[in-house]
Design a protein around this motif. Structure first.
Motif, PDB file in Angstrom:
ATOM      1  N   THR A  15       0.833  -1.203   0.000  1.00 31.39           N
ATOM      2  CA  THR A  15       0.000   0.000   0.000  1.00 31.39           C
ATOM      3  C   THR A  15       0.869   1.255   0.000  1.00 31.39           C
ATOM      4  O   THR A  15       0.625   2.198  -0.759  1.00 31.39           O
ATOM      5  CB  THR A  15      -0.917   0.002   1.237  1.00 31.39           C
ATOM      6  OG1 THR A  15      -1.635  -1.232   1.267  1.00 31.39           O
ATOM      7  CG2 THR A  15      -1.891   1.156   1.200  1.00 31.39           C
ATOM      8  N   GLU A  18       2.793   1.801  -3.334  1.00 33.91           N
ATOM      9  CA  GLU A  18       1.945   2.351  -4.377  1.00 33.91           C
ATOM     10  C   GLU A  18       1.881   3.880  -4.274  1.00 33.91           C
ATOM     11  O   GLU A  18       1.932   4.600  -5.267  1.00 33.91           O
ATOM     12  CB  GLU A  18       0.568   1.761  -4.143  1.00 33.91           C
ATOM     13  CG  GLU A  18      -0.433   1.898  -5.213  1.00 33.91           C
ATOM     14  CD  GLU A  18      -1.780   1.386  -4.679  1.00 33.91           C
ATOM     15  OE1 GLU A  18      -2.734   2.164  -4.686  1.00 33.91           O
ATOM     16  OE2 GLU A  18      -1.831   0.220  -4.214  1.00 33.91           O
ATOM     17  N   GLU A 125      -6.598  -9.445  -3.281  1.00 32.67           N
ATOM     18  CA  GLU A 125      -5.667  -8.930  -4.279  1.00 32.67           C
ATOM     19  C   GLU A 125      -6.284  -9.013  -5.658  1.00 32.67           C
ATOM     20  O   GLU A 125      -6.940 -10.001  -5.985  1.00 32.67           O
ATOM     21  CB  GLU A 125      -4.374  -9.752  -4.240  1.00 32.67           C
ATOM     22  CG  GLU A 125      -3.315  -9.258  -5.210  1.00 32.67           C
ATOM     23  CD  GLU A 125      -2.021 -10.066  -5.133  1.00 32.67           C
ATOM     24  OE1 GLU A 125      -1.087  -9.610  -4.472  1.00 32.67           O
ATOM     25  OE2 GLU A 125      -1.961 -11.153  -5.736  1.00 32.67           O
ATOM     26  N   CYS A 129      -3.981  -6.791 -11.792  1.00 33.90           N
ATOM     27  CA  CYS A 129      -2.942  -5.765 -11.624  1.00 33.90           C
ATOM     28  C   CYS A 129      -2.226  -5.849 -10.285  1.00 33.90           C
ATOM     29  O   CYS A 129      -1.226  -5.161 -10.075  1.00 33.90           O
ATOM     30  CB  CYS A 129      -3.514  -4.366 -11.836  1.00 33.90           C
ATOM     31  SG  CYS A 129      -4.498  -3.743 -10.454  1.00 33.90           S
ATOM     32  N   LYS A 131      -3.216  -4.879  -7.297  1.00 32.11           N
ATOM     33  CA  LYS A 131      -3.563  -3.924  -6.252  1.00 32.11           C
ATOM     34  C   LYS A 131      -4.266  -4.651  -5.101  1.00 32.11           C
ATOM     35  O   LYS A 131      -5.048  -5.554  -5.314  1.00 32.11           O
ATOM     36  CB  LYS A 131      -4.477  -2.832  -6.819  1.00 32.11           C
ATOM     37  CG  LYS A 131      -4.751  -1.739  -5.795  1.00 32.11           C
ATOM     38  CD  LYS A 131      -5.579  -0.611  -6.373  1.00 32.11           C
ATOM     39  CE  LYS A 131      -6.221   0.229  -5.276  1.00 32.11           C
ATOM     40  NZ  LYS A 131      -5.288   0.812  -4.311  1.00 32.11           N
ATOM     41  N   CYS A 146     -11.826  -4.960  -8.846  1.00 31.81           N
ATOM     42  CA  CYS A 146     -10.759  -3.974  -8.665  1.00 31.81           C
ATOM     43  C   CYS A 146     -11.194  -2.593  -9.164  1.00 31.81           C
ATOM     44  O   CYS A 146     -11.687  -2.468 -10.284  1.00 31.81           O
ATOM     45  CB  CYS A 146      -9.516  -4.432  -9.428  1.00 31.81           C
ATOM     46  SG  CYS A 146      -8.185  -3.228  -9.447  1.00 31.81           S
TER      47      CYS A 146
END
Ligand code: ADP
Ligand code: ZN
Length: 210
Positions: A15, A18, A125, A129, A131, A146
């Motif tokens: 996190t 990112e 998750e 991608c 994320k 997502c």
């Protein structure tokens, strides 16, 4: 800027990575995500890595080191990168030194083990991608989907209580010694993982001086 994010599984490395990536416009490289993609694509690498990951063990150093070195050769890493999940052992850290890859700062994100279990069991998750979301603390706009790419959100196979326990013990045994390693190099910046993601990001940016 070349950065390393250290911390137990679930400490919030991904996190924060990112957010730093957005702010500094450099890519995040997550060895865990690369390995999981290889497993679902059933590549040679994926076949080697699967048993280790499923047991909550580390993938052998020489395998991960090769993956990482190939990835950071790519064009988008020219101006720097954030390593999320590498190095995880002293030999991996030594491989960076030997290859003359100079790291500017190592952020060590710190959190107690008790909190980790809650965080990881609710983690989801994006299968496309990578994320991450959380069913309670970081909900996607649409359940199971997502926000960024519309991919399907999945629960990682290694995010179950049994495997989490072995991942934590692996962390304490094999990865925690890196804190002293980087402290000795004079590039360690400890950051406390706060309950609130924003508050942690603030601390992270302060530690980076950005
Ligand atoms: P987390 O930090 O939440 O445990 P990661 O996605 O970083 O999740 O890693 C998941 C798994 O991938 C690890 O438990 C390990 O098996 C493997 N892995 C990732 N990075 C490395 C690494 N640098 N060295 C060895 N194994 C790794
Ligand atoms: Zn996605």
């Amino acid at each position: 800027m070349k950065l390393i994010l250290l911390g137990a599984p679930g400490a919030g490395k991904g996190t924060q990575a990112e957010r730093i990536a957005k702010k500094l416009n450099i890519p995040t490289i997550s060895t865990g995500f690369i390995i999981r993609q290889a497993i679902s694509a059933q590549t040679d690498l994926g076949k080697i890595a699967k048993d280790f990951i499923d047991k909550g063990q580390l993938v052998p150093d020489e395998v991960v080191i090769k993956i990482l070195f190939e990835r950071i050769k790519e064009d988008d890493c020219k101006n720097g990168f954030i390593l999320d999940g590498f190095p995880r052992t002293i030999p991996q850290a030594e491989a960076l030194v030997e290859a003359d890859i100079r790291i500017d700062k190592v952020l060590s994100i710190e959190l107690e083990d008790e909190v980790i279990l809650d965080r990881l069991s609710g983690r989801r998750e994006c299968s496309k991608c990578g994320k991450t979301f959380h069913v309670l603390f970081q909900k996607p706009q649409k359940e199971g989907i997502c926000d960024v790419c519309g991919g399907e959100l999945i629960c990682r196979k290694d995010d179950n209580p049994e495997t989490i326990k072995s991942r934590l013990s692996v962390y304490h045994k094999q990865t925690e010694p890196l804190i002293a390693f980087y402290k000795n190099m004079g590039i360690l910046a400890p950051v406390e993982s706060k309950k609130d993601v924003e508050a942690t990001t603030k601390e992270v940016f302060k530690a980076l001086g950005v």
